[in-house]
Write a protein that holds these residues in place. Sequence first.
Motif, short mmCIF file in Angstrom:
data_model
loop_
_atom_site.label_atom_id
_atom_site.label_comp_id
_atom_site.label_asym_id
_atom_site.label_seq_id
_atom_site.Cartn_x
_atom_site.Cartn_y
_atom_site.Cartn_z
N ALA A 136 80.23 5.42 -98.47
CA ALA A 136 80.39 6.27 -99.65
C ALA A 136 80.87 7.67 -99.24
CB ALA A 136 79.07 6.36 -100.41
N TRP A 160 72.40 13.21 -88.26
CA TRP A 160 71.19 12.71 -88.91
C TRP A 160 69.95 13.54 -88.57
CZ3 TRP A 160 72.34 8.98 -92.32
CH2 TRP A 160 73.53 8.27 -92.13
N LEU A 189 75.06 1.93 -96.64
CA LEU A 189 75.80 2.19 -97.87
C LEU A 189 76.27 3.65 -97.94
CD1 LEU A 189 73.60 0.30 -100.49
CD2 LEU A 189 75.68 -0.49 -99.37
N LEU A 190 75.47 4.53 -97.40
CA LEU A 190 75.78 5.95 -97.48
C LEU A 190 77.03 6.30 -96.67
CD1 LEU A 190 74.98 8.77 -98.46
CD2 LEU A 190 73.49 8.95 -96.44
N PHE A 238 71.37 13.05 -98.10
CA PHE A 238 71.09 11.83 -98.87
C PHE A 238 70.60 10.67 -98.01
CE2 PHE A 238 74.11 14.16 -101.51
CZ PHE A 238 73.50 14.09 -102.76
N GLN A 239 70.29 10.91 -96.73
CA GLN A 239 69.92 9.79 -95.86
C GLN A 239 68.62 9.12 -96.26
OE1 GLN A 239 68.60 10.89 -91.84
NE2 GLN A 239 68.73 13.05 -92.44
N TRP A 240 67.72 9.84 -96.95
CA TRP A 240 66.44 9.26 -97.35
C TRP A 240 66.50 8.66 -98.75
CZ3 TRP A 240 64.14 8.86 -93.03
CH2 TRP A 240 64.22 9.86 -92.06
N ARG A 241 67.60 8.85 -99.44
CA ARG A 241 67.75 8.34 -100.81
C ARG A 241 68.67 7.11 -100.88
NH1 ARG A 241 68.89 14.13 -103.90
NH2 ARG A 241 67.19 15.29 -102.92
N VAL A 242 69.62 7.04 -99.94
CA VAL A 242 70.58 5.93 -99.93
C VAL A 242 70.53 5.29 -98.54
CG1 VAL A 242 73.00 5.27 -100.23
CG2 VAL A 242 72.05 7.19 -101.54
N PRO A 243 70.46 3.97 -98.47
CA PRO A 243 70.46 3.31 -97.16
C PRO A 243 71.70 3.71 -96.36
CG PRO A 243 69.91 1.74 -98.89
CD PRO A 243 70.33 3.00 -99.57
#
Length: 387
Positions: A312, A33, A308-309, A300-305
Amino acid sequence: MTERPRLEVLDGLRFVAAMSVLAYHYTAIAHVWHRSAAEVFPSQPFAHGWLGVHLFFLISGFVICLSSWGRGIGSFLLSRAVRLYPAYWLSVLVVAAGLTVWPGLPWRPTTLDVLVNLTMFQDAVGAPEIADVYWSLWAELRFYLLFSLLVWWGLTYRRVVAFCALWLGATALATAFLPDGGVVQTVLTTDYAPLFTAGIGCYLMYRFRPTFASWAIVAASFVLALPPVMRRNQLESKAGEIIPNGPVIVLLAVWFLLIVAVALGWLSWVRGRWLVVAGALTYPLYLLHLDLGGALLYLFQWRVPPPLLVPAVTGIMILVAWLVHRYVEQPLAPRLRHALRRSAAHARGPVHRERATSARPQSAHHNAPVRDLVRKQRPHVNGDPGT
């Protein structure tokens, strides 16, 4: 001894081990992260997931002993090369390409780094590893090389027991008198040797029956496996925080008990084709999940919680692992096996051809004088001349 059915439960346990390591990497380390993992997942539910590698090593000891029994040294080494290298080569090339094009990284692999990593012996020559997860492969390789000596000698119950006893004894002595490591500890793989020997001891229980010797191997292995695990647990501490060792001891005991349960037949009811498929995906999933999956998490850590990320990305990596197994391992493994066999045959071919030529029977015309001489000199047997 009759051949036993495939232990599908071990395939499932392999997948459990891989998912344990994946969950640890995706939720408990800042490397993925680029910020504190506790900030992303405050409860840290998979903080001890790194112990999944220890389950891998336990299974490896069991399976390597199982698959090499009755084989020669050539067959053993061939099977290991065919199993390990196809997916590994792909992972080296993919991760190296990612490190080359990813902006802002402090280190980029050179062509020499990549070539050395393709051999899987980068740790032996002090070259940098392309991917962090490769450290466990070096431990596996050292186990294979040590065990290959026993395979070359020939596997028997007594020899395997002696091998485990000698390895554990040498490990205990090296740990006590050579605490700073060195070549001896590297060769003996002291931190992980007890896991491999425990797996071997469990296989002896499975193939023959539980005996004092096999139980002693497993018990001694568990005791010797505890100090390295507790040391690693304290390395996970942050800012001098003391982390309790209780959870890692319990989890390690659970791993041991699971393999013992397999050996005793208590988990023979765990079956299913899906377990075999899951086991086949384990190796490519382990090789690629941290670098490829970690890159996706970071992007994608700032676009998807994150809650949930992570599932996925886990699903994506399982799909990638299936693609690697289907389109890399399955087609490449038999070709690699064929190529290695041809190379081995070619290496010893001239000697065999010379022997074959010298042993080839001559024509009837050339053999006739010799045959006649033998018939004249050979006594009659049971009244049947020339038999």
